[in-house]
Design a protein around this motif. Structure first.
Motif, PDB file in Angstrom:
ATOM      1  N   PRO A  81       0.799  -1.239   0.000  1.00  0.00           N
ATOM      2  CA  PRO A  81       0.000   0.000   0.000  1.00  0.00           C
ATOM      3  C   PRO A  81       0.829   1.285   0.000  1.00  0.00           C
ATOM      4  O   PRO A  81       0.496   2.218  -0.753  1.00  0.00           O
ATOM      5  CB  PRO A  81      -0.851  -0.129   1.270  1.00  0.00           C
ATOM      6  N   PRO A  82       1.898   1.413   0.806  1.00  0.00           N
ATOM      7  CA  PRO A  82       2.681   2.661   0.741  1.00  0.00           C
ATOM      8  C   PRO A  82       3.315   2.887  -0.634  1.00  0.00           C
ATOM      9  O   PRO A  82       3.412   4.027  -1.102  1.00  0.00           O
ATOM     10  CB  PRO A  82       3.752   2.466   1.826  1.00  0.00           C
ATOM     11  N   LEU A  83       3.777   1.810  -1.274  1.00  0.00           N
ATOM     12  CA  LEU A  83       4.349   1.924  -2.618  1.00  0.00           C
ATOM     13  C   LEU A  83       3.297   2.434  -3.588  1.00  0.00           C
ATOM     14  O   LEU A  83       3.566   3.320  -4.416  1.00  0.00           O
ATOM     15  CB  LEU A  83       4.881   0.565  -3.071  1.00  0.00           C
ATOM     16  N   TYR A  84       2.092   1.905  -3.491  1.00  0.00           N
ATOM     17  CA  TYR A  84       0.995   2.351  -4.350  1.00  0.00           C
ATOM     18  C   TYR A  84       0.696   3.822  -4.094  1.00  0.00           C
ATOM     19  O   TYR A  84       0.517   4.604  -5.039  1.00  0.00           O
ATOM     20  CB  TYR A  84      -0.246   1.492  -4.075  1.00  0.00           C
ATOM     21  N   ALA A  85       0.645   4.208  -2.818  1.00  0.00           N
ATOM     22  CA  ALA A  85       0.287   5.584  -2.468  1.00  0.00           C
ATOM     23  C   ALA A  85       1.319   6.579  -2.993  1.00  0.00           C
ATOM     24  O   ALA A  85       0.963   7.621  -3.553  1.00  0.00           O
ATOM     25  CB  ALA A  85       0.154   5.712  -0.951  1.00  0.00           C
ATOM     26  N   VAL A  86       2.603   6.261  -2.834  1.00  0.00           N
ATOM     27  CA  VAL A  86       3.646   7.190  -3.278  1.00  0.00           C
ATOM     28  C   VAL A  86       3.721   7.246  -4.798  1.00  0.00           C
ATOM     29  O   VAL A  86       3.739   8.326  -5.399  1.00  0.00           O
ATOM     30  CB  VAL A  86       5.017   6.790  -2.703  1.00  0.00           C
ATOM     31  N   SER A  87       3.781   6.079  -5.430  1.00  0.00           N
ATOM     32  CA  SER A  87       3.992   6.043  -6.877  1.00  0.00           C
ATOM     33  C   SER A  87       2.795   6.576  -7.655  1.00  0.00           C
ATOM     34  O   SER A  87       2.954   7.340  -8.611  1.00  0.00           O
ATOM     35  CB  SER A  87       4.339   4.622  -7.331  1.00  0.00           C
ATOM     36  N   PHE A  88       1.589   6.217  -7.234  1.00  0.00           N
ATOM     37  CA  PHE A  88       0.419   6.625  -8.000  1.00  0.00           C
ATOM     38  C   PHE A  88       0.004   8.062  -7.701  1.00  0.00           C
ATOM     39  O   PHE A  88      -0.825   8.615  -8.413  1.00  0.00           O
ATOM     40  CB  PHE A  88      -0.747   5.674  -7.738  1.00  0.00           C
ATOM     41  N   SER A  89       0.555   8.663  -6.649  1.00  0.00           N
ATOM     42  CA  SER A  89       0.292  10.078  -6.402  1.00  0.00           C
ATOM     43  C   SER A  89       1.442  10.928  -6.918  1.00  0.00           C
ATOM     44  O   SER A  89       1.238  11.912  -7.632  1.00  0.00           O
ATOM     45  CB  SER A  89       0.069  10.331  -4.909  1.00  0.00           C
ATOM     46  N   GLY A  90       2.683  10.531  -6.603  1.00  0.00           N
ATOM     47  CA  GLY A  90       3.837  11.281  -7.081  1.00  0.00           C
ATOM     48  C   GLY A  90       3.992  11.236  -8.589  1.00  0.00           C
ATOM     49  O   GLY A  90       4.419  12.216  -9.210  1.00  0.00           O
ATOM     50  N   PHE A  91       3.645  10.112  -9.197  1.00  0.00           N
ATOM     51  CA  PHE A  91       3.749   9.971 -10.646  1.00  0.00           C
ATOM     52  C   PHE A  91       2.396  10.190 -11.326  1.00  0.00           C
ATOM     53  O   PHE A  91       2.142   9.642 -12.399  1.00  0.00           O
ATOM     54  CB  PHE A  91       4.274   8.573 -11.014  1.00  0.00           C
ATOM     55  N   TYR A  92       1.564  11.003 -10.720  1.00  0.00           N
ATOM     56  CA  TYR A  92       0.175  11.115 -11.202  1.00  0.00           C
ATOM     57  C   TYR A  92       0.108  11.570 -12.654  1.00  0.00           C
ATOM     58  O   TYR A  92      -0.586  10.960 -13.478  1.00  0.00           O
ATOM     59  CB  TYR A  92      -0.614  12.084 -10.317  1.00  0.00           C
ATOM     60  N   LEU A  93       0.816  12.652 -12.986  1.00  0.00           N
ATOM     61  CA  LEU A  93       0.755  13.160 -14.360  1.00  0.00           C
ATOM     62  C   LEU A  93       1.368  12.169 -15.343  1.00  0.00           C
ATOM     63  O   LEU A  93       0.901  12.037 -16.475  1.00  0.00           O
ATOM     64  CB  LEU A  93       1.457  14.511 -14.451  1.00  0.00           C
TER      65      LEU A  93
END
Length: 383
Positions: A81-93
């Motif tokens: 879950p933390p990996l998903y949260a960081v990657s899918f928010s930080g790499f949103y664009l």
């Protein structure tokens, strides 16, 4: 004994790290060749019929291949879950750009032949090129940024703060990794066209496969050299508890130049991964010269396996380092879901992953053979 305690927490974490690798490699191997075919479409086919042949080599399978992308995203969400949260928010664009490009693919496949106009079809051909090139490039750029570390930090309550920007992701090393990804998947797609087509299309595909294989070898070597000289690796300096709670802040981390190569010195067997990356691409060149159509496709899969595996093995146990707060870097040992969640997911995966693999194998066996012009003109289901 409770059932999920049959496998200890630390072992489950490693199993899910391996499964995540399997899913990501599965996506690159299965969906990678149709992304590569999309990139080559405007160049491998010169006439409308040739381009229809190119499209129909992947037409029956491209949708099923994207299951691997969904599985990979789902595994990250559920197991890390933390990996998903960081990657899918930080790499949103970046994710949005990938999604927009992937949306072009089904639209391009369906709408290209709705009109007879040459300009209409040519525009959709370039849309399909974008649908293959952009995801391949951005996925590689993402891997390059993961190797360098991502600018995120964690609060004392484990809330995630991302301090980066979209354009910050487009740095030289990440773009180098993006170009490697493009070359690798173009090689894979060209080998698929060699297997599934004949005549001028197959001849052009052989030429593109040679160029892409050479580019893959060169860019992979250049990427390794840049990783050694310019990218800091990460190392845990505190005691590691593989079965400890998922708290990334409960460790200390230091960085060092060339640190991502330390695992190879400690575990020499890991050198097999980068070796396969190079050997697979070299065997593609040999297979093209000797006319081994099935072999060249298998060799490009071998190269993809080696290249992607080398990233995971170099970084282990890290899965997403932090550049602004190294101690908050996510690792296999402190960023997973609970023991029970991982066990239940493993039980489900053991049942359904073989079913997916068996169905995929059956579908490819059913659709075996080259796509010829008669299949286009005489088939009502052709694109």
């Amino acid at each position: 004994m409770i059932l999920h305690e049959l496998i200890d927490y630390g072992t489950l974490r490693v199993i899910w790290w391996l499964l995540l690798g399997v899913l990501l490699i599965g996506f690159a191997v299965m969906d990678g060749f149709d992304l590569g075919v999309g990139m080559l479409l405007p160049f491998a086919g010169k006439t409308d019929m040739e381009r229809r042949i190119v499209i129909n080599t992947i037409g029956p399978v491209w949708e099923g291949n994207q299951v691997w992308l969904i599985l990979g995203g789902g595994a990250i969400f559920a197991a890390w879950p933390p990996l998903y949260a960081v990657s899918f928010s930080g790499f949103y664009l970046a994710m949005f750009a990938i999604l927009a490009a992937l949306i072009l693919r089904p639209v391009g496949f369906k709408y290209r032949s709705k009109r007879e106009g040459a300009r209409w079809r040519r525009n959709w051909d370039w849309a399909l090129f974008v649908g293959g090139f952009v995801p391949a490039l951005i996925f590689g750029v993402a891997v390059g940024n993961v190797l360098q570390g991502v600018p995120f930090r964690l609060g004392s309550d484990l809330r995630i703060f991302y301090d980066g920007s979209f354009f910050g992701l487009l740095n030289p090393f990440a773009l180098l990794c993006g170009l490697l990804s493009v070359a690798m998947l173009a090689m894979h797609g060209a080998n698929w066209l060699v297997l599934k087509s004949s005549g001028p299309v197959a001849a052009r595909a052989r030429s593109f496969a040679r160029i892409a294989a050479l580019a893959t070898i060169g860019l992979y070597a250049l990427g390794g050299l840049a990783l050694w000289l310019f990218v800091d690796g990460y190392r845990i300096t505190s005691v590691i508890d593989p079965s400890g709670p998922s708290n990334p802040l409960a460790k200390t981390v230091e960085t060092s130049a060339g640190g991502w190569f330390a695992n190879y010195a400690t575990h020499p067997w890991m050198l097999l991964a980068p070796a396969l990356g190079f050997v697979g691409a070299l065997l593609v060149l040999w297979g093209l010269r000797s006319g081994r159509e099935i072999g060249t496709l298998l060799f490009s899969k071998l190269s993809i396996f080696g290249i992607i595996s080398s990233v995971g093995l170099s970084m282990f146990p890290f899965i997403l380092p932090s550049t602004v707060q190294p101690g908050a870097s996510l690792t296999v040992w402190d960023a997973s879901s609970s023991h029970l969640t991982l066990f239940i997911m493993l039980f489900v995966t053991v049942i359904f992953l073989p079913l997916i693999a068996a169905y995929t194998a059956w579908a490819y066996k059913l659709l075996w053979g080259k796509v010829e012009e008669d299949d286009i003109t005489g088939g009502g289901h052709a694109y």
